[in-house]
Design a protein around this motif. Structure first.
Motif, mmCIF file in Angstrom:
data_model
loop_
_atom_site.group_PDB
_atom_site.id
_atom_site.type_symbol
_atom_site.label_atom_id
_atom_site.label_comp_id
_atom_site.label_asym_id
_atom_site.label_seq_id
_atom_site.Cartn_x
_atom_site.Cartn_y
_atom_site.Cartn_z
ATOM 1 N N LEU A 1 -8.798 45.562 -13.684
ATOM 2 C CA LEU A 1 -9.405 46.429 -14.700
ATOM 3 C C LEU A 1 -8.330 47.152 -15.512
ATOM 4 N N ALA A 2 -7.275 47.592 -14.828
ATOM 5 C CA ALA A 2 -6.186 48.275 -15.536
ATOM 6 C C ALA A 2 -5.532 47.345 -16.548
ATOM 7 N N ASN A 3 -5.357 46.081 -16.184
ATOM 8 C CA ASN A 3 -4.732 45.137 -17.108
ATOM 9 C C ASN A 3 -5.673 44.724 -18.230
ATOM 10 N N ASP A 4 -6.983 44.822 -18.010
ATOM 11 C CA ASP A 4 -7.920 44.635 -19.117
ATOM 12 C C ASP A 4 -7.666 45.684 -20.198
ATOM 13 N N THR A 5 -7.460 46.926 -19.763
ATOM 14 C CA THR A 5 -7.167 48.009 -20.709
ATOM 15 C C THR A 5 -5.845 47.749 -21.421
ATOM 16 N N PHE A 6 -4.837 47.317 -20.663
ATOM 17 C CA PHE A 6 -3.538 46.994 -21.261
ATOM 18 C C PHE A 6 -3.686 45.916 -22.340
ATOM 19 N N CYS A 7 -4.489 44.889 -22.066
ATOM 20 C CA CYS A 7 -4.667 43.799 -23.032
ATOM 21 C C CYS A 7 -5.225 44.319 -24.355
ATOM 22 N N GLN A 8 -6.165 45.250 -24.290
ATOM 23 C CA GLN A 8 -6.765 45.792 -25.510
ATOM 24 C C GLN A 8 -5.740 46.567 -26.329
ATOM 25 N N THR A 9 -4.985 47.445 -25.677
ATOM 26 C CA THR A 9 -4.019 48.270 -26.421
ATOM 27 C C THR A 9 -2.844 47.435 -26.914
ATOM 28 N N ALA A 10 -2.372 46.497 -26.081
ATOM 29 C CA ALA A 10 -1.240 45.656 -26.486
ATOM 30 C C ALA A 10 -1.627 44.742 -27.643
ATOM 31 N N SER A 11 -2.859 44.248 -27.648
ATOM 32 C CA SER A 11 -3.313 43.394 -28.749
ATOM 33 C C SER A 11 -3.256 44.146 -30.066
ATOM 34 N N THR A 12 -3.712 45.393 -30.042
ATOM 35 C CA THR A 12 -3.704 46.204 -31.262
ATOM 36 C C THR A 12 -2.285 46.459 -31.746
ATOM 37 N N ARG A 13 -1.397 46.810 -30.818
ATOM 38 C CA ARG A 13 -0.023 47.144 -31.203
ATOM 39 C C ARG A 13 0.723 45.932 -31.746
ATOM 40 N N LEU A 14 0.607 44.788 -31.052
ATOM 41 C CA LEU A 14 1.319 43.598 -31.505
ATOM 42 C C LEU A 14 0.744 43.059 -32.814
ATOM 43 N N SER A 15 -0.572 43.145 -32.975
ATOM 44 C CA SER A 15 -1.184 42.694 -34.228
ATOM 45 C C SER A 15 -0.647 43.493 -35.401
ATOM 46 N N ALA A 16 -0.475 44.807 -35.201
ATOM 47 C CA ALA A 16 0.047 45.662 -36.275
ATOM 48 C C ALA A 16 1.505 45.339 -36.576
ATOM 49 N N GLU A 17 2.305 45.136 -35.530
ATOM 50 C CA GLU A 17 3.731 44.891 -35.761
ATOM 51 C C GLU A 17 3.983 43.501 -36.336
ATOM 52 N N MET A 18 3.217 42.508 -35.844
ATOM 53 C CA MET A 18 3.432 41.135 -36.317
ATOM 54 C C MET A 18 2.680 40.822 -37.601
ATOM 55 N N ARG A 19 1.786 41.733 -37.990
ATOM 56 C CA ARG A 19 0.978 41.568 -39.203
ATOM 57 C C ARG A 19 0.167 40.269 -39.164
ATOM 58 N N VAL A 20 -0.331 39.958 -37.986
ATOM 59 C CA VAL A 20 -1.181 38.784 -37.797
ATOM 60 C C VAL A 20 -2.063 39.073 -36.576
ATOM 61 N N PRO A 21 -3.350 38.685 -36.622
ATOM 62 C CA PRO A 21 -4.226 38.964 -35.479
ATOM 63 C C PRO A 21 -3.707 38.313 -34.196
ATOM 64 N N MET A 22 -3.664 39.115 -33.143
ATOM 65 C CA MET A 22 -3.240 38.614 -31.835
ATOM 66 C C MET A 22 -4.139 39.230 -30.784
ATOM 67 N N LYS A 23 -4.527 38.428 -29.805
ATOM 68 C CA LYS A 23 -5.438 38.924 -28.775
ATOM 69 C C LYS A 23 -4.955 38.507 -27.405
ATOM 70 N N LEU A 24 -4.924 39.482 -26.489
ATOM 71 C CA LEU A 24 -4.590 39.239 -25.086
ATOM 72 C C LEU A 24 -5.843 39.423 -24.246
ATOM 73 N N GLU A 25 -6.000 38.577 -23.227
ATOM 74 C CA GLU A 25 -7.185 38.662 -22.376
ATOM 75 C C GLU A 25 -6.851 38.163 -20.975
ATOM 76 N N VAL A 26 -7.260 38.934 -19.954
ATOM 77 C CA VAL A 26 -7.074 38.505 -18.567
ATOM 78 C C VAL A 26 -7.997 37.324 -18.292
ATOM 79 N N ILE A 27 -7.429 36.221 -17.792
ATOM 80 C CA ILE A 27 -8.238 35.023 -17.536
ATOM 81 C C ILE A 27 -8.268 34.645 -16.062
#
Length: 278
Positions: free
Chosen positions: A10-36
């Motif tokens: 569950l903690a890493n689910d939260t990390f995936c959401q925040t990291a996706s937002t941060r990397l998408s902003a820095e890379m200027r391209v949509p990026m999504k992380l998800e625990v599988i």
């Protein structure tokens, strides 16, 4: 334990959401992380789950100075490096060995991820994470005995139309000093009086504005049926008028009431409390 494993997932689910937002902003391209996937394996078998080729980061947990491994597929690392250098979106990057510049930028990418992961781990186990070194051959990184239990947590990273894998390998010795923080009752305060806690919660909630509305009844209709209504049509609600109206707090039914007037204003009189809806 299963409970500790679930907390980390569950903690890493939260990390995936925040990291996706941060990397998408820095890379200027949509990026999504998800625990599988999350599984307990031996350290040897966990290393075998890492895609080849990958870039591995040795991560230290402070203040305990234990270590775990985070790996990212080389194709994703190269794509992110290209984006940091202003490369176009959607262009497949050919595989290559990391140059010194690539390695420095790859370190920056890992640090960005670890900054977000540190926030999660700080809440989870009062520990922070920092990058120690990068390795190109994860099988050569001996952070634990070959037979030691390890948690293998796999995440899918989607960048543009490409999908890659980010893996965290956590040997038991890495979390042993904070294992008690991962238990089900880790956040219970034995010294807190339950009555006092409930009263503080009630005081905090009393000032919240809640919309209260009275509903006679409701019937679902299609848009076509609504547009086809005309003067004189009758809608049957399938409910007796004697049952009165229902009082809703937002979308939750809480009371049955009788409609009427209070002076020259419309009003309802509460008749009974409805059973709690979960």
């Amino acid at each position: 334990t299963k409970e500790q494993q679930r907390r980390m997932e569950l903690a890493n689910d939260t990390f995936c959401q925040t990291a996706s937002t941060r990397l998408s902003a820095e890379m200027r391209v949509p990026m999504k992380l998800e625990v599988i996937d999350i599984a307990q394996l031996t350290w040897t078998n966990a290393l075998g789950e890492v895609p080849d080729p990958s870039v591995s980061a040795i991560v230290e947990l402070a203040p305990h100075r234990t270590r775990m491994l985070m790996t990212i597929e080389l194709s994703l690392v190269l794509s992110l490096v290209e984006r940091l250098l202003g490369g176009p979106v959607g262009k497949r990057v050919p595989g290559r060995k990391l140059s010194d510049i690539d390695r420095a930028l790859a370190g920056h990418i890992f640090e960005q991820l670890l900054d977000q992961l540190s926030v999660t781990w700080s809440d989870l186990a009062e520990t922070t994470l920092k990058l120690v070194d990068l390795e190109m051959q994860p099988e050569t990184v001996q952070l634990a005995p070959l037979s030691e239990p390890a948690l293998c947590l796999s995440m899918e990273a989607r960048l543009d139309r490409d999908s890659s894998t980010v893996t965290m390998l956590i040997p038991y010795r890495a979390v042993d000093p904070v294992a008690d923080r991962l238990e089900a009752d880790a956040y219970d305060d034995d010294g807190m009086d339950d009555g006092a806690s409930a009263e503080r919660m009630n005081r905090a909630m009393r000032g919240v504005d809640v919309q209260l509305r009275a509903e006679v009844a409701a019937v679902p209709l299609s848009a076509e049926d609504v547009l086809g209504l005309k003067s004189g049509d009758v809608l049957r609600f399938g409910r007796n008028a004697e049952t009165g109206v229902t009082l809703f707090a937002d979308e939750t039914p809480v009371y049955r009431a009788r409609p009427g007037r209070h002076g020259n204003r419309r009003a309802v009189q509460v008749v009974e409390r409805l059973e709690e809806t979960r």
